[in-house]
Design a protein around this motif. Structure first.
Motif, short mmCIF file in Angstrom:
data_model
loop_
_atom_site.label_atom_id
_atom_site.label_comp_id
_atom_site.label_asym_id
_atom_site.label_seq_id
_atom_site.Cartn_x
_atom_site.Cartn_y
_atom_site.Cartn_z
N ALA A 143 0.85 -1.19 0.00
CA ALA A 143 0.00 0.00 0.00
C ALA A 143 0.89 1.24 0.00
CB ALA A 143 -0.95 -0.03 1.20
N GLU A 159 0.24 -4.44 9.56
CA GLU A 159 0.85 -3.40 8.73
C GLU A 159 2.28 -3.11 9.17
OE1 GLU A 159 -0.28 1.02 6.91
OE2 GLU A 159 -0.93 0.51 8.95
N LYS A 176 -5.69 2.91 -1.64
CA LYS A 176 -4.82 2.35 -0.61
C LYS A 176 -5.56 2.23 0.73
CE LYS A 176 -1.40 1.83 -3.41
NZ LYS A 176 -1.01 0.46 -3.83
N ALA A 178 -2.38 5.23 2.68
CA ALA A 178 -3.50 4.45 3.19
C ALA A 178 -4.03 5.02 4.50
CB ALA A 178 -3.08 3.00 3.40
N SER A 179 -3.28 5.95 5.10
CA SER A 179 -3.69 6.56 6.37
C SER A 179 -3.92 8.06 6.28
CB SER A 179 -2.62 6.29 7.45
OG SER A 179 -2.51 4.92 7.72
N SER A 187 3.45 -0.42 3.99
CA SER A 187 3.06 0.96 3.67
C SER A 187 4.28 1.87 3.74
CB SER A 187 1.99 1.45 4.64
OG SER A 187 0.80 0.70 4.51
N THR A 193 -0.32 -9.29 5.49
CA THR A 193 0.41 -8.13 5.98
C THR A 193 0.47 -7.05 4.90
OG1 THR A 193 1.80 -9.53 7.39
CG2 THR A 193 2.59 -7.30 6.97
N VAL A 194 0.24 -5.81 5.30
CA VAL A 194 0.33 -4.66 4.40
C VAL A 194 1.66 -3.96 4.64
CG1 VAL A 194 -0.71 -2.45 3.76
CG2 VAL A 194 -2.17 -4.37 4.44
N LEU A 253 -5.99 -1.41 2.66
CA LEU A 253 -5.71 -1.63 4.08
C LEU A 253 -6.93 -2.19 4.79
CD1 LEU A 253 -3.79 -1.42 6.47
CD2 LEU A 253 -4.43 0.99 6.71
N SER A 310 -7.52 -5.80 3.72
CA SER A 310 -6.50 -6.68 4.32
C SER A 310 -6.81 -6.96 5.78
CB SER A 310 -5.12 -6.03 4.19
OG SER A 310 -4.79 -5.81 2.83
N GLU A 311 -7.26 -5.94 6.51
CA GLU A 311 -7.59 -6.13 7.92
C GLU A 311 -8.76 -7.10 8.07
OE1 GLU A 311 -8.54 -3.54 11.99
OE2 GLU A 311 -8.25 -2.51 10.07
#
Length: 261
Positions: free
Chosen positions: A140, A227, A158, A144-145, A183, A180-181, A162, A165-166
């Motif tokens: 990602a 992550e 992104k 992504a955040s 980032s 696992t991501v 995330l 994926s979670e």
């Protein structure tokens, strides 16, 4: 986990992070399926990987096309019979405000960055479940955040990666399949080669070498974490953003608007 003879599938392998990851996995003796739209670039990479004396399957594929992904996954499983690690790395961005981007430009980013990951995951997940082993690594971005001006659709893709994926990680709890991501912050790749970035500064002094991210992908392939942020210190910024967004969001927004000007 020793990587010798492990079967690793890498999308977006013709350049940048994907190419660096292929090299690092090959150094450790993994067998590779390298995926990209550009066959000639994949063949160049295959030649350079010959020095590591490992098996490499070249699979031209547009991950945004679900039929192309199905053919690719069939070819990989016919060749190797299984996979151990899936690295969903293919992705790109088009710079522009939401007002100025076309719907097609926005859709194309989501189609490759998010749905491409979905298509690959859906095609390889059954064999991982049958084996009850393996790891999915989704590449990602710190985007992504953080929702950033000028690349809102990219950030959205992104964020989606995330979140997916979670959710998938929760669904696979109790199995031996990991998710696992990875980032990273800005990476020195051809990410900015798209014409839309022509007037933008290309890289900051803190930008990463692709090999740094490739090594994080290898760590991710045997990690229990959801992550891995690269570099790790940036996790502080992500924590602050989620903890005091009313302070961090205006600062981030102002900084990127200044960059736009």
């Amino acid at each position: 986990m020793p990587l010798k003879d492990k079967i690793v599938v890498i999308t977006g392998a013709s350049s940048g992070i994907g190419k660096a990851a292929a090299i690092e996995f090959a150094k450790k003796g993994a067998k590779l399926a390298i995926i990209s739209r550009r066959k000639e670039k994949l063949e160049e990479l295959q030649k350079s990987l010959a020095q590591f004396s490992t098996e490499v399957l070249v699979c031209p594929c547009d991950v945004s096309d679900k039929e192309s992904v199905k053919k690719m996954s069939d070819a990989v499983l016919e060749k190797f019979g299984k996979i151990d690690i899936l690295v969903n790395n293919a992705g790109f961005a088009i710079y522009g405000t939401v007002a100025n981007l076309t719907i097609e430009q926005i859709e194309s980013q989501m189609q490759t960055n998010y749905f491409g990951m979905i298509y690959c995951t859906k095609n390889f997940l059954p064999i991982l479940q049958q084996q009850n082993s393996g790891h999915i690594v989704n590449v990602a971005s710190v985007a992504a955040s953080f929702g950033l001006p000028g690349i809102a659709p990219y950030c959205a893709s992104k964020f989606a990666m995330l979140g997916f994926s979670e959710g998938l990680k929760h669904e696979l709890r109790g199995t031996k399949i990991g998710v696992t991501v990875v980032s990273p912050i800005m990476v020195r790749t051809n990410f900015f080669d798209h014409e839309s970035f022509a007037k933008m500064p290309k890289y900051s002094p803190t930008s990463l070498d692709p090999k740094t991210v490739a090594n994080a992908i290898i760590r991710a392939s045997e990690s229990s974490r959801l992550e891995i942020i690269v570099p790790g210190i940036v996790r502080i910024g992500v924590w602050l953003k989620h903890t005091i967004p009313f302070v961090i969001n205006p600062i981030m927004g102002a900084a990127f608007r200044k960059l736009q000007k």
